[in-house]
Design a protein around this motif. Structure first.
Motif, PDB file in Angstrom:
ATOM      1  N   SER A 130       0.820  -1.210   0.000  1.00 37.25           N
ATOM      2  CA  SER A 130       0.000   0.000   0.000  1.00 37.25           C
ATOM      3  C   SER A 130       0.859   1.267   0.000  1.00 37.25           C
ATOM      4  N   VAL A 131       2.055   1.151   0.540  1.00 39.10           N
ATOM      5  CA  VAL A 131       2.977   2.295   0.567  1.00 39.10           C
ATOM      6  C   VAL A 131       3.817   2.346  -0.703  1.00 39.10           C
ATOM      7  N   ILE A 132       4.309   1.183  -1.147  1.00 38.72           N
ATOM      8  CA  ILE A 132       5.239   1.148  -2.273  1.00 38.72           C
ATOM      9  C   ILE A 132       4.555   1.457  -3.606  1.00 38.72           C
ATOM     10  N   ILE A 133       3.352   0.913  -3.819  1.00 42.02           N
ATOM     11  CA  ILE A 133       2.701   1.060  -5.118  1.00 42.02           C
ATOM     12  C   ILE A 133       2.402   2.522  -5.466  1.00 42.02           C
ATOM     13  N   PRO A 134       1.855   3.347  -4.550  1.00 43.00           N
ATOM     14  CA  PRO A 134       1.680   4.766  -4.905  1.00 43.00           C
ATOM     15  C   PRO A 134       3.007   5.470  -5.210  1.00 43.00           C
ATOM     16  N   ILE A 135       4.061   5.121  -4.479  1.00 43.30           N
ATOM     17  CA  ILE A 135       5.372   5.722  -4.740  1.00 43.30           C
ATOM     18  C   ILE A 135       5.858   5.334  -6.132  1.00 43.30           C
ATOM     19  N   ALA A 136       5.779   4.039  -6.448  1.00 37.72           N
ATOM     20  CA  ALA A 136       6.226   3.562  -7.753  1.00 37.72           C
ATOM     21  C   ALA A 136       5.384   4.150  -8.879  1.00 37.72           C
ATOM     22  N   GLY A 137       4.073   4.225  -8.663  1.00 40.18           N
ATOM     23  CA  GLY A 137       3.185   4.777  -9.687  1.00 40.18           C
ATOM     24  C   GLY A 137       3.490   6.231  -9.996  1.00 40.18           C
ATOM     25  N   ASN A 138       3.669   7.026  -8.961  1.00 40.16           N
ATOM     26  CA  ASN A 138       3.975   8.440  -9.173  1.00 40.16           C
ATOM     27  C   ASN A 138       5.342   8.637  -9.820  1.00 40.16           C
ATOM     28  N   THR A 186       6.816   6.548 -11.822  1.00 41.05           N
ATOM     29  CA  THR A 186       6.688   6.142 -13.226  1.00 41.05           C
ATOM     30  C   THR A 186       6.056   7.249 -14.062  1.00 41.05           C
ATOM     31  N   VAL A 187       4.977   7.842 -13.543  1.00 33.58           N
ATOM     32  CA  VAL A 187       4.309   8.932 -14.271  1.00 33.58           C
ATOM     33  C   VAL A 187       5.249  10.131 -14.425  1.00 33.58           C
ATOM     34  N   ALA A 188       6.021  10.430 -13.373  1.00 31.52           N
ATOM     35  CA  ALA A 188       6.970  11.539 -13.440  1.00 31.52           C
ATOM     36  C   ALA A 188       8.032  11.290 -14.495  1.00 31.52           C
ATOM     37  N   GLU A 189       8.517  10.061 -14.575  1.00 31.51           N
ATOM     38  CA  GLU A 189       9.518   9.712 -15.583  1.00 31.51           C
ATOM     39  C   GLU A 189       8.947   9.851 -16.987  1.00 31.51           C
ATOM     40  N   PRO A 235       3.028  24.572  -7.896  1.00 31.10           N
ATOM     41  CA  PRO A 235       2.220  23.862  -6.894  1.00 31.10           C
ATOM     42  C   PRO A 235       1.441  22.668  -7.437  1.00 31.10           C
ATOM     43  N   ASP A 236       1.481  22.438  -8.783  1.00 32.46           N
ATOM     44  CA  ASP A 236       0.649  21.396  -9.390  1.00 32.46           C
ATOM     45  C   ASP A 236       1.026  19.992  -8.956  1.00 32.46           C
ATOM     46  N   VAL A 237       2.261  19.808  -8.466  1.00 29.07           N
ATOM     47  CA  VAL A 237       2.699  18.470  -8.093  1.00 29.07           C
ATOM     48  C   VAL A 237       1.833  17.869  -6.990  1.00 29.07           C
ATOM     49  N   TRP A 238       1.324  18.690  -6.083  1.00 32.80           N
ATOM     50  CA  TRP A 238       0.463  18.170  -5.014  1.00 32.80           C
ATOM     51  C   TRP A 238      -0.798  17.544  -5.602  1.00 32.80           C
ATOM     52  N   GLN A 239      -1.399  18.233  -6.572  1.00 31.26           N
ATOM     53  CA  GLN A 239      -2.603  17.713  -7.214  1.00 31.26           C
ATOM     54  C   GLN A 239      -2.292  16.467  -8.033  1.00 31.26           C
ATOM     55  N   THR A 240      -1.159  16.487  -8.737  1.00 28.46           N
ATOM     56  CA  THR A 240      -0.778  15.343  -9.568  1.00 28.46           C
ATOM     57  C   THR A 240      -0.579  14.089  -8.735  1.00 28.46           C
ATOM     58  N   VAL A 241       0.202  14.208  -7.679  1.00 32.14           N
ATOM     59  CA  VAL A 241       0.503  13.044  -6.837  1.00 32.14           C
ATOM     60  C   VAL A 241      -0.760  12.531  -6.145  1.00 32.14           C
ATOM     61  N   ALA A 242      -1.615  13.441  -5.688  1.00 33.96           N
ATOM     62  CA  ALA A 242      -2.876  13.032  -5.061  1.00 33.96           C
ATOM     63  C   ALA A 242      -3.759  12.304  -6.062  1.00 33.96           C
ATOM     64  N   CYS A 243      -3.813  12.830  -7.294  1.00 35.31           N
ATOM     65  CA  CYS A 243      -4.633  12.210  -8.340  1.00 35.31           C
ATOM     66  C   CYS A 243      -4.136  10.813  -8.675  1.00 35.31           C
ATOM     67  N   VAL A 244      -2.833  10.669  -8.933  1.00 35.92           N
ATOM     68  CA  VAL A 244      -2.270   9.366  -9.291  1.00 35.92           C
ATOM     69  C   VAL A 244      -2.439   8.374  -8.140  1.00 35.92           C
ATOM     70  N   MET A 254      10.628  18.577  -6.136  1.00 32.39           N
ATOM     71  CA  MET A 254      12.003  19.085  -6.110  1.00 32.39           C
ATOM     72  C   MET A 254      12.873  18.419  -7.171  1.00 32.39           C
ATOM     73  N   ALA A 255      12.561  17.138  -7.476  1.00 33.14           N
ATOM     74  CA  ALA A 255      13.395  16.399  -8.432  1.00 33.14           C
ATOM     75  C   ALA A 255      13.016  16.669  -9.884  1.00 33.14           C
ATOM     76  N   TYR A 256      11.725  16.808 -10.165  1.00 35.87           N
ATOM     77  CA  TYR A 256      11.266  16.928 -11.549  1.00 35.87           C
ATOM     78  C   TYR A 256      10.691  18.303 -11.879  1.00 35.87           C
ATOM     79  N   GLY A 257      10.428  19.114 -10.878  1.00 37.54           N
ATOM     80  CA  GLY A 257       9.816  20.420 -11.116  1.00 37.54           C
ATOM     81  C   GLY A 257      10.835  21.493 -11.440  1.00 37.54           C
ATOM     82  N   SER A 258      10.304  22.607 -11.897  1.00 40.80           N
ATOM     83  CA  SER A 258      11.159  23.732 -12.271  1.00 40.80           C
ATOM     84  C   SER A 258      10.902  24.963 -11.398  1.00 40.80           C
TER      85      SER A 258
END
Length: 263
Positions: A25-33, A35-38, A59-68, A134-138
Protein backbone atom coordinates in the motif's frame (compact mmCIF):
# COMPACT_ATOMS: atom_id res chain seq x y z
CA UNK A 1 -8.18 3.50 24.91
CA UNK A 2 -4.49 2.65 25.32
CA UNK A 3 -5.44 -0.94 26.14
CA UNK A 4 -7.57 -1.16 22.99
CA UNK A 5 -4.76 0.16 20.80
CA UNK A 6 -2.25 -2.20 22.45
CA UNK A 7 -4.58 -5.16 21.91
CA UNK A 8 -4.98 -4.24 18.23
CA UNK A 9 -1.22 -4.03 17.83
CA UNK A 10 -0.62 -7.40 19.49
CA UNK A 11 -3.14 -9.05 17.16
CA UNK A 12 -1.25 -7.93 14.05
CA UNK A 13 2.32 -7.57 15.23
CA UNK A 14 3.39 -10.91 13.77
CA UNK A 15 0.71 -11.26 11.08
CA UNK A 16 2.66 -11.54 7.81
CA UNK A 17 -0.29 -10.83 5.50
CA UNK A 18 -0.89 -7.53 7.28
CA UNK A 19 2.70 -6.40 6.75
CA UNK A 20 2.80 -7.50 3.11
CA UNK A 21 -0.37 -5.58 2.20
CA UNK A 22 0.74 -2.57 4.23
CA UNK A 23 4.12 -2.43 2.48
CA UNK A 24 2.44 -2.78 -0.93
CA UNK A 25 0.00 0.00 0.00
CA UNK A 26 2.98 2.30 0.57
CA UNK A 27 5.24 1.15 -2.27
CA UNK A 28 2.70 1.06 -5.12
CA UNK A 29 1.68 4.77 -4.90
CA UNK A 30 5.37 5.72 -4.74
CA UNK A 31 6.23 3.56 -7.75
CA UNK A 32 3.19 4.78 -9.69
CA UNK A 33 3.97 8.44 -9.17
CA UNK A 34 7.65 7.93 -10.00
CA UNK A 35 6.69 6.14 -13.23
CA UNK A 36 4.31 8.93 -14.27
CA UNK A 37 6.97 11.54 -13.44
CA UNK A 38 9.52 9.71 -15.58
CA UNK A 39 7.06 9.51 -18.48
CA UNK A 40 6.22 13.22 -18.30
CA UNK A 41 9.89 14.15 -18.14
CA UNK A 42 10.60 12.41 -21.47
CA UNK A 43 11.05 14.43 -24.65
CA UNK A 44 8.11 12.64 -26.30
CA UNK A 45 5.63 14.38 -23.96
CA UNK A 46 6.85 17.96 -24.27
CA UNK A 47 3.62 18.86 -26.10
CA UNK A 48 1.51 17.35 -23.31
CA UNK A 49 3.47 19.36 -20.75
CA UNK A 50 2.73 22.48 -22.75
CA UNK A 51 -1.01 21.75 -22.67
CA UNK A 52 -1.21 20.58 -19.07
CA UNK A 53 1.44 22.85 -17.59
CA UNK A 54 4.10 21.34 -15.33
CA UNK A 55 2.27 18.55 -13.50
CA UNK A 56 5.34 17.79 -11.38
CA UNK A 57 6.30 21.38 -10.66
CA UNK A 58 5.07 23.20 -7.59
CA UNK A 59 2.22 23.86 -6.89
CA UNK A 60 0.65 21.40 -9.39
CA UNK A 61 2.70 18.47 -8.09
CA UNK A 62 0.46 18.17 -5.01
CA UNK A 63 -2.60 17.71 -7.21
CA UNK A 64 -0.78 15.34 -9.57
CA UNK A 65 0.50 13.04 -6.84
CA UNK A 66 -2.88 13.03 -5.06
CA UNK A 67 -4.63 12.21 -8.34
CA UNK A 68 -2.27 9.37 -9.29
CA UNK A 69 -2.31 7.93 -5.75
CA UNK A 70 -6.11 7.93 -5.68
CA UNK A 71 -6.14 5.16 -8.32
CA UNK A 72 -4.56 2.71 -5.86
CA UNK A 73 -5.98 4.00 -2.58
CA UNK A 74 -8.26 0.96 -2.50
CA UNK A 75 -5.32 -1.08 -1.21
CA UNK A 76 -5.81 0.45 2.23
CA UNK A 77 -9.41 -0.75 2.14
CA UNK A 78 -8.33 -4.31 1.42
CA UNK A 79 -5.98 -4.16 4.38
CA UNK A 80 -8.78 -2.96 6.65
CA UNK A 81 -11.08 -5.73 5.43
CA UNK A 82 -8.40 -8.29 6.31
CA UNK A 83 -8.03 -6.76 9.78
CA UNK A 84 -11.77 -6.72 10.51
CA UNK A 85 -12.79 -10.06 9.01
CA UNK A 86 -10.01 -11.81 10.89
CA UNK A 87 -11.85 -10.82 14.08
CA UNK A 88 -14.89 -12.79 12.90
CA UNK A 89 -12.85 -15.71 11.52
CA UNK A 90 -10.84 -16.27 14.69
CA UNK A 91 -13.61 -15.14 17.09
CA UNK A 92 -11.29 -12.62 18.73
CA UNK A 93 -14.13 -10.08 18.76
CA UNK A 94 -16.17 -12.39 21.00
CA UNK A 95 -13.17 -13.06 23.20
CA UNK A 96 -12.67 -9.31 23.63
CA UNK A 97 -16.28 -8.98 24.84
CA UNK A 98 -15.75 -11.87 27.27
CA UNK A 99 -12.61 -10.13 28.53
CA UNK A 100 -14.57 -6.99 29.36
CA UNK A 101 -14.70 -4.90 26.19
CA UNK A 102 -17.94 -3.16 25.33
CA UNK A 103 -19.29 -3.59 21.82
CA UNK A 104 -18.53 0.04 21.03
CA UNK A 105 -14.87 -0.63 21.92
CA UNK A 106 -14.70 -3.01 18.96
CA UNK A 107 -15.82 -0.20 16.65
CA UNK A 108 -13.40 2.29 18.23
CA UNK A 109 -10.59 -0.21 17.67
CA UNK A 110 -11.40 -0.43 13.95
CA UNK A 111 -11.84 3.33 13.63
CA UNK A 112 -8.34 3.59 15.09
CA UNK A 113 -7.11 1.64 12.06
CA UNK A 114 -9.17 3.81 9.73
CA UNK A 115 -7.47 6.95 11.00
CA UNK A 116 -4.02 5.36 11.21
CA UNK A 117 -4.13 4.11 7.62
CA UNK A 118 -5.59 7.39 6.35
CA UNK A 119 -2.88 9.41 8.09
CA UNK A 120 -0.25 7.05 6.69
CA UNK A 121 -1.61 7.64 3.18
CA UNK A 122 -1.47 11.40 3.72
CA UNK A 123 2.14 11.27 4.94
CA UNK A 124 3.21 9.09 1.99
CA UNK A 125 1.59 11.39 -0.57
CA UNK A 126 3.01 14.50 1.10
CA UNK A 127 6.55 13.10 1.09
CA UNK A 128 6.27 11.81 -2.49
CA UNK A 129 4.87 15.14 -3.68
CA UNK A 130 7.66 17.10 -2.04
CA UNK A 131 10.41 14.85 -3.40
CA UNK A 132 9.05 14.65 -6.95
CA UNK A 133 8.39 18.38 -7.04
CA UNK A 134 12.00 19.09 -6.11
CA UNK A 135 13.40 16.40 -8.43
CA UNK A 136 11.27 16.93 -11.55
CA UNK A 137 9.82 20.42 -11.12
CA UNK A 138 11.16 23.73 -12.27
CA UNK A 139 9.72 25.92 -9.50
CA UNK A 140 10.64 26.46 -5.87
CA UNK A 141 8.99 24.54 -3.03
CA UNK A 142 5.61 25.80 -1.87
CA UNK A 143 2.63 24.48 0.08
CA UNK A 144 0.25 26.22 -2.31
CA UNK A 145 -2.08 23.56 -3.66
CA UNK A 146 -1.49 21.28 -0.66
CA UNK A 147 -5.26 21.24 -0.17
CA UNK A 148 -5.39 18.48 -2.81
CA UNK A 149 -3.46 16.23 -0.44
CA UNK A 150 -6.20 16.75 2.16
CA UNK A 151 -8.84 15.97 -0.49
CA UNK A 152 -6.97 12.72 -1.07
CA UNK A 153 -6.92 12.06 2.67
CA UNK A 154 -10.71 12.44 2.83
CA UNK A 155 -11.13 10.15 -0.15
CA UNK A 156 -9.04 7.47 1.58
CA UNK A 157 -11.18 7.83 4.71
CA UNK A 158 -14.31 7.30 2.59
CA UNK A 159 -12.66 4.23 1.00
CA UNK A 160 -11.85 2.84 4.44
CA UNK A 161 -15.35 3.47 5.81
CA UNK A 162 -16.83 1.62 2.83
CA UNK A 163 -14.40 -1.25 3.47
CA UNK A 164 -15.32 -1.26 7.16
CA UNK A 165 -19.03 -1.36 6.35
CA UNK A 166 -18.62 -4.28 3.97
CA UNK A 167 -16.38 -6.18 6.39
CA UNK A 168 -18.77 -5.73 9.32
CA UNK A 169 -21.92 -6.61 7.38
CA UNK A 170 -20.43 -9.52 5.39
CA UNK A 171 -17.77 -10.70 7.87
CA UNK A 172 -16.24 -13.19 5.43
CA UNK A 173 -12.84 -12.11 4.04
CA UNK A 174 -13.03 -13.49 0.50
CA UNK A 175 -16.57 -12.33 -0.18
CA UNK A 176 -15.94 -8.95 1.44
CA UNK A 177 -12.93 -8.29 -0.79
CA UNK A 178 -14.88 -9.34 -3.90
CA UNK A 179 -17.77 -7.01 -3.03
CA UNK A 180 -15.33 -4.20 -2.23
CA UNK A 181 -13.53 -4.64 -5.54
CA UNK A 182 -16.81 -4.87 -7.43
CA UNK A 183 -18.07 -1.63 -5.90
CA UNK A 184 -14.80 0.20 -6.51
CA UNK A 185 -14.14 -1.03 -10.02
CA UNK A 186 -17.59 -1.40 -11.51
CA UNK A 187 -20.75 -0.75 -9.48
CA UNK A 188 -20.18 2.88 -8.53
CA UNK A 189 -18.71 3.82 -11.92
CA UNK A 190 -21.76 2.35 -13.62
CA UNK A 191 -24.06 4.34 -11.33
CA UNK A 192 -22.03 7.52 -11.91
CA UNK A 193 -22.31 7.12 -15.68
CA UNK A 194 -26.06 6.48 -15.55
CA UNK A 195 -26.75 9.39 -13.18
CA UNK A 196 -24.57 11.86 -15.08
CA UNK A 197 -26.31 11.00 -18.32
CA UNK A 198 -29.81 11.13 -16.85
CA UNK A 199 -29.73 13.81 -14.14
CA UNK A 200 -26.40 15.58 -14.60
CA UNK A 201 -23.73 16.55 -12.06
CA UNK A 202 -25.48 14.81 -9.15
CA UNK A 203 -23.77 11.62 -10.33
CA UNK A 204 -20.53 13.10 -9.07
CA UNK A 205 -21.79 13.06 -5.49
CA UNK A 206 -21.53 9.29 -5.02
CA UNK A 207 -19.03 8.33 -2.29
CA UNK A 208 -15.86 7.61 -4.27
CA UNK A 209 -16.71 9.84 -7.21
CA UNK A 210 -16.96 12.86 -4.92
CA UNK A 211 -13.27 12.46 -4.18
CA UNK A 212 -12.44 11.88 -7.85
CA UNK A 213 -14.20 15.12 -8.78
CA UNK A 214 -11.81 16.98 -6.46
CA UNK A 215 -8.70 15.22 -7.80
CA UNK A 216 -8.53 15.61 -11.59
CA UNK A 217 -5.14 15.53 -13.25
CA UNK A 218 -3.85 19.12 -13.51
CA UNK A 219 -5.28 20.89 -16.54
CA UNK A 220 -7.67 18.14 -17.61
CA UNK A 221 -10.70 19.53 -15.79
CA UNK A 222 -10.55 22.88 -17.59
CA UNK A 223 -9.92 21.15 -20.91
CA UNK A 224 -12.96 18.90 -20.40
CA UNK A 225 -15.22 21.81 -19.44
CA UNK A 226 -14.06 23.92 -22.38
CA UNK A 227 -14.98 21.26 -24.91
CA UNK A 228 -18.48 21.21 -26.47
CA UNK A 229 -20.84 19.36 -24.15
CA UNK A 230 -18.31 19.54 -21.31
CA UNK A 231 -19.56 18.29 -17.98
CA UNK A 232 -20.68 20.66 -15.23
CA UNK A 233 -19.54 20.26 -11.64
CA UNK A 234 -20.44 21.59 -8.21
CA UNK A 235 -18.31 23.87 -6.07
CA UNK A 236 -15.58 22.22 -4.00
CA UNK A 237 -17.45 22.57 -0.71
CA UNK A 238 -20.37 20.48 -2.03
CA UNK A 239 -18.12 17.46 -2.62
CA UNK A 240 -16.42 17.97 0.74
CA UNK A 241 -19.79 18.04 2.53
CA UNK A 242 -20.86 14.91 0.64
CA UNK A 243 -17.76 13.02 1.77
CA UNK A 244 -18.18 14.11 5.39
CA UNK A 245 -21.82 12.98 5.28
CA UNK A 246 -20.80 9.57 3.90
CA UNK A 247 -18.14 9.16 6.58
CA UNK A 248 -20.60 10.08 9.34
CA UNK A 249 -23.34 7.83 7.97
CA UNK A 250 -20.93 4.93 7.56
CA UNK A 251 -19.67 5.18 11.13
CA UNK A 252 -23.26 5.33 12.42
CA UNK A 253 -24.20 2.21 10.44
CA UNK A 254 -21.17 0.32 11.76
CA UNK A 255 -22.01 1.24 15.37
CA UNK A 256 -25.63 0.23 14.80
CA UNK A 257 -24.66 -3.13 13.30
CA UNK A 258 -22.09 -4.04 15.96
CA UNK A 259 -24.11 -2.91 18.98
CA UNK A 260 -27.44 -4.45 17.92
CA UNK A 261 -26.51 -7.84 16.44
CA UNK A 262 -24.65 -10.93 17.61
CA UNK A 263 -20.91 -10.91 17.05
Amino acid sequence: MKQIILAEWLKLKYYRTFWVILILSVIIPIAGNYTVAEIFSSKDLKQAQFLLGGPFSFPDVWQTVACVSSFVSGLYGILLIVIVTNEYNFRTNRQNIIDGWERKDFVFAKLFWVMKLAVLSLVVVAIVGALLGMAYGSKSFTFEGFNFVFYYFLQVVVQLIIALLIAVFVSRPGLSIVIYFAYNMMIEQTLVTILKRSVGAIGGLLPLQAGDELLPFPGTKMLAQSMPGGTTTYDTYVYLIAMVVYITLGIWLVFRKVTRTDL
